[in-house]
Design an enzyme around this catalytic site. Structure first.
Site, PDB file in Angstrom:
ATOM      1  N   ASP A  48     -11.451   2.988   5.131  1.00 16.00           N
ATOM      2  CA  ASP A  48     -11.618   1.336   4.673  1.00 16.00           C
ATOM      3  C   ASP A  48     -10.515   0.530   5.051  1.00 16.00           C
ATOM      4  O   ASP A  48      -9.483   1.061   5.590  1.00 16.00           O
ATOM      5  CB  ASP A  48     -11.874   1.372   2.991  1.00 16.00           C
ATOM      6  CG  ASP A  48     -10.737   1.603   2.303  1.00 16.00           C
ATOM      7  OD1 ASP A  48      -9.840   2.164   2.865  1.00 16.00           O
ATOM      8  OD2 ASP A  48     -10.652   1.463   0.896  1.00 16.00           O
ATOM      9  N   ASP A  54      -7.449  -1.895   3.422  1.00 18.51           N
ATOM     10  CA  ASP A  54      -7.154  -2.372   2.124  1.00 18.51           C
ATOM     11  C   ASP A  54      -6.117  -3.565   2.091  1.00 18.51           C
ATOM     12  O   ASP A  54      -5.232  -3.559   3.223  1.00 18.51           O
ATOM     13  CB  ASP A  54      -5.874  -1.186   1.339  1.00 18.51           C
ATOM     14  CG  ASP A  54      -6.880   0.019   1.352  1.00 18.51           C
ATOM     15  OD1 ASP A  54      -7.380   0.111   0.571  1.00 18.51           O
ATOM     16  OD2 ASP A  54      -6.696   1.013   2.171  1.00 18.51           O
ATOM     17  N   ASP A  95     -11.114  -3.662   0.789  1.00 22.57           N
ATOM     18  CA  ASP A  95     -10.641  -3.841  -0.631  1.00 22.57           C
ATOM     19  C   ASP A  95      -9.774  -4.956  -0.351  1.00 22.57           C
ATOM     20  O   ASP A  95      -8.603  -5.094   0.128  1.00 22.57           O
ATOM     21  CB  ASP A  95      -9.767  -2.614  -1.028  1.00 22.57           C
ATOM     22  CG  ASP A  95     -10.341  -1.587  -1.946  1.00 22.57           C
ATOM     23  OD1 ASP A  95     -11.116  -1.999  -2.734  1.00 22.57           O
ATOM     24  OD2 ASP A  95      -9.869  -0.510  -2.175  1.00 22.57           O
TER      25      ASP A  95
HETATM   26  P1  8DG Z   1      -7.793   5.926   4.368  1.00 23.92           P
HETATM   27  O1  8DG Z   1      -8.683   4.690   3.817  1.00 23.92           O
HETATM   28  O2  8DG Z   1      -7.162   5.335   5.878  1.00 23.92           O
HETATM   29  O3  8DG Z   1      -8.753   7.120   4.727  1.00 23.92           O
HETATM   30  O4  8DG Z   1      -6.741   6.587   3.433  1.00 23.92           O
HETATM   31  P2  8DG Z   1      -5.702   5.483   2.425  1.00 23.92           P
HETATM   32  O5  8DG Z   1      -5.973   4.127   2.874  1.00 23.92           O
HETATM   33  O6  8DG Z   1      -4.662   6.404   1.977  1.00 23.92           O
HETATM   34  O7  8DG Z   1      -6.467   5.631   1.049  1.00 23.92           O
HETATM   35  P3  8DG Z   1      -7.387   4.657   0.064  1.00 23.92           P
HETATM   36  O8  8DG Z   1      -8.307   5.589  -0.518  1.00 23.92           O
HETATM   37  O9  8DG Z   1      -7.830   3.345   0.578  1.00 23.92           O
HETATM   38  O10 8DG Z   1      -6.105   4.481  -0.898  1.00 23.92           O
HETATM   39  C1  8DG Z   1      -5.187   3.484  -0.684  1.00 23.92           C
HETATM   40  C2  8DG Z   1      -3.851   3.642  -1.750  1.00 23.92           C
HETATM   41  O11 8DG Z   1      -4.387   2.917  -2.572  1.00 23.92           O
HETATM   42  C3  8DG Z   1      -3.761   4.919  -2.403  1.00 23.92           C
HETATM   43  O12 8DG Z   1      -2.451   5.430  -2.462  1.00 23.92           O
HETATM   44  C4  8DG Z   1      -4.422   4.558  -3.814  1.00 23.92           C
HETATM   45  C5  8DG Z   1      -3.806   3.085  -4.046  1.00 23.92           C
HETATM   46  N1  8DG Z   1      -4.340   2.464  -5.156  1.00 23.92           N
HETATM   47  C6  8DG Z   1      -3.745   1.867  -6.057  1.00 23.92           C
HETATM   48  N2  8DG Z   1      -4.437   1.271  -6.990  1.00 23.92           N
HETATM   49  C7  8DG Z   1      -5.840   1.607  -6.788  1.00 23.92           C
HETATM   50  C8  8DG Z   1      -6.940   1.185  -7.692  1.00 23.92           C
HETATM   51  O13 8DG Z   1      -7.069   0.675  -8.439  1.00 23.92           O
HETATM   52  N3  8DG Z   1      -8.068   1.915  -7.098  1.00 23.92           N
HETATM   53  C9  8DG Z   1      -7.858   2.633  -5.867  1.00 23.92           C
HETATM   54  N4  8DG Z   1      -8.995   3.074  -5.359  1.00 23.92           N
HETATM   55  N5  8DG Z   1      -6.841   2.925  -5.221  1.00 23.92           N
HETATM   56  C10 8DG Z   1      -5.711   2.155  -5.490  1.00 23.92           C
HETATM   57  O14 8DG Z   1      -2.328   1.644  -5.951  1.00 23.92           O
HETATM   58 CA    CA Z   2      -7.761   2.767   2.949  1.00 25.27          CA
HETATM   59 CA    CA Z   3      -8.822   1.575  -0.372  1.00 24.87          CA
END
Ligand code: 8DG
Ligand code: CA
Ligand code: CA
Length: 512
Positions: free
Chosen positions: A332, A334, A436
């Site tokens: 996704d 962020d 997100d």
């Molecule tokens: P990817 O998408 O590349 O597969 O991996 P990623 O970018 O490392 O994982 P992610 O699931 O998108 O999460 C990114 C970071 O966001 C992870 O370290 C957790 C962090 N995060 C927060 N707060 C919150 C929250 O409230 N919800 C979620 N889902 N993630 C959060 O710091």
């Molecule tokens: Ca991500």
């Molecule tokens: Ca995410």
């Protein structure tokens, strides 16, 4: 869950003339203790040997190749190396390649614990002339946030195997087991060398018994029967399929599996009830599970930036998550939104969503109001203060990436994004991605940036380190000293690391 059958290890050979290990069953085949007689004396050595064997330890001649833990009493490291050399152990090996040179304290603690305790620096004998680089000798920090973990590393076959086991444990509802495998995989990612023999891992922290067994199989046979069995199992494959639907966790997926459902079509045939988020996840299953590429993430950031610029000039949009760690693709996108003047960001997100939606960018969105009251809210810091869930205003959306020609009638926004496809060097099919959008006040921005950059393993250990070692609670809103009852403000990620007494770790080195 029942344990899967594990490949049996042959206990090490007993040399002729030595007391047999077989009098007692060997409980820890991966550990072979060698007791150095010098200064210990024969009778004490005999006594300690019997004690160890009665506890299920294997004991062998300290000069034998099978020995993994050389234990001595009252000698310096150099004296032990000298003694081993004299007694027939090659100098390189004697100086630390392979067996760990340990003080009796490791032995007595292990006997007390009834199992080999993890080797700590205080157990090890110092050798003046190291024959190996430091890393080879096991100088690996115990917390992930104290280590540099690059994206590309030397042990991917091993870490892939451990990550499958971690996933399987999670699917079985065992978070503890899952974490143990995950931690073992993380530490291997941080090693600046390729593991070739299990003995090289004796001084590496965070590798539990089960992980070690898997690694031993992998290193000896090139594959692990246990991992392969998991990988092929119907349950693992089905759980993977279902949990990839956005909004479906282990509990629901497991329930579906128990009800006999196996495919996405089964869900439709059985008219399974889904909430709006899950429906969207299922509807766009293929697209959403196709990795988002970096240039797509950058194009989306750019679109959001342009929309925000119209509403609140000066606001910032930062690409975080895996992309900030240098990943070329992710599941996704962020995005952190902020404004240098605290408070200006309030009320921004609903306006941004409304414009993006009007322009045809959003296939789905769900807005979450900020649940943040104030930094002084005790709840945020004391109980559950270091939870990964934060309280920012946030929108979870599915972005329509469109087609380059903008063929959807009337979808001007899609056409605009189409122009950005110029970034791509090849034709782009119609696709979509989870995005997100998270809004943070500027005073919390460094904490949010650190929290959202990940990886999840890195974040978990950073929070664990803060609490255990520094008596501080860290989350995406701030850093709080639990004993001094004060907030520690920071203007950058570097300052947060400084507050925690940690060396700064670059985002690209947080890929644990
Ligand atoms: P990817 O998408 O590349 O597969 O991996 P990623 O970018 O490392 O994982 P992610 O699931 O998108 O999460 C990114 C970071 O966001 C992870 O370290 C957790 C962090 N995060 C927060 N707060 C919150 C929250 O409230 N919800 C979620 N889902 N993630 C959060 O710091
Ligand atoms: Ca991500
Ligand atoms: Ca995410």
């Amino acid at each position: 869950m029942a344990q899967l059958p594990v490949k049996k290890r042959r206990p090490p050979r007993v040399k002729p003339g030595q007391p047999a290990n077989s009098e007692y069953p060997v409980r820890f085949p991966e550990v072979v203790v060698g007791l150095v007689e010098k200064r210990m004396g024969t009778s004490r050595k005999t006594f300690l040997t019997s004690l160890a064997r009665s506890r299920g330890f294997c004991v062998d001649d300290p000069c034998s190749e099978t020995v993994t833990h050389i234990v001595s009493e009252g000698n310096s490291g150099d004296e032990v190396v000298e003694w081993l050399k004299k007694n027939g152990r090659p100098p390189a090996e004697a100086a630390g390649d392979g067996p760990a040179l340990l003080d009796l304290s490791w032995f007595t603690e292990s006997m007390g614990a009834g199992r080999p305790v993890e080797i700590e620096p205080r157990h090890r004998l110092k050798v003046a002339t190291p024959a190996e680089p430091l890393e080879e000798k096991g100088q690996v920090a115990p917390y992930i946030c104290q280590r540099r973990t690059p994206l590309l590393h030397h042990n991917s076959a091993l870490t892939d195997a451990l990550e499958i086991m971690a996933e399987e444990a999670k699917f079985s509802g065992s978070e503890v087991r899952s974490l143990a495998f995950s931690r073992a995989a993380s530490v291997l990612k941080a090693l600046p060398w390729k593991v070739e023999r299990i003995q090289q891992l004796h001084t590496v922290p965070c590798i539990g018994e089960h992980s070690r067994r898997i690694l031993q199989e992998m290193l000896e046979d090139g594959m692990s029967a246990e991992v392969e069995k998991v990988r092929q199992s119907e349950r693992y494959r089905t759980m993977k399929l279902f949990t990839k639907i956005f909004g479906i966790g282990v509990k629901i997926a497991s329930q579906w599996y128990q009800e006999g459902l196996r495919t996405l079509t089964d869900l439709q045939l059985h008219q399974i009830k889904l909430n709006k988020e899950q429906q969207a996840g299922l509807l766009h299953y293929e697209d959403l599970n196709t990795p988002v590429e970096l240039w797509e993430a950058e194009a989306i950031s750019q679109v959001v930036r342009q929309v925000i610029e119209q509403i609140l000039p000066g606001a910032t949009v930062t690409l975080t998550g895996g992309f900030r760690r240098g990943k070329p693709c992710g599941h996704d996108v962020d995005l952190l939104i902020s404004h240098p003047s605290e408070g200006e960001e309030m009320g921004l997100l609903p306006k941004v969503i409304s414009i993006l939606d009007r322009q045809g960018f959003l296939l789905y969105h769900s807005f979450h109001r900020s649940s943040f009251l104030s930094l002084e809210d005790e709840e945020l810091w004391v109980s559950g203060g270091s939870s990964t869930m934060d309280h920012f205003e946030r929108c979870l959306s599915i972005f329509h990436l469109g087609d380059p020609a903008g063929s959807r009638p009337g979808a001007t926004g899609v056409q605009k994004l189409g122009a950005l496809w110029g970034l791509a060097r090849r034709p782009v099919p119609e696709s979509c991605a989870w995005v997100d959008l998270v809004v943070t006040p500027s005073s919390q921005f460094p904490f949010a940036l650190l929290g959202w950059t990940g990886s999840r393993n890195f974040e978990r250990d950073l929070r664990r380190f803060s609490k255990r070692e520094k008596k501080m609670t860290l989350n995406s809103h701030g850093l709080y000293h639990l004993e001094q009852k004060i907030f520690l403000p920071a203007a950058s990620e570097e300052e947060i690391f400084q507050h925690l007494g940690l060396e700064y770790i670059l985002p690209e080195e947080r890929n644990a």
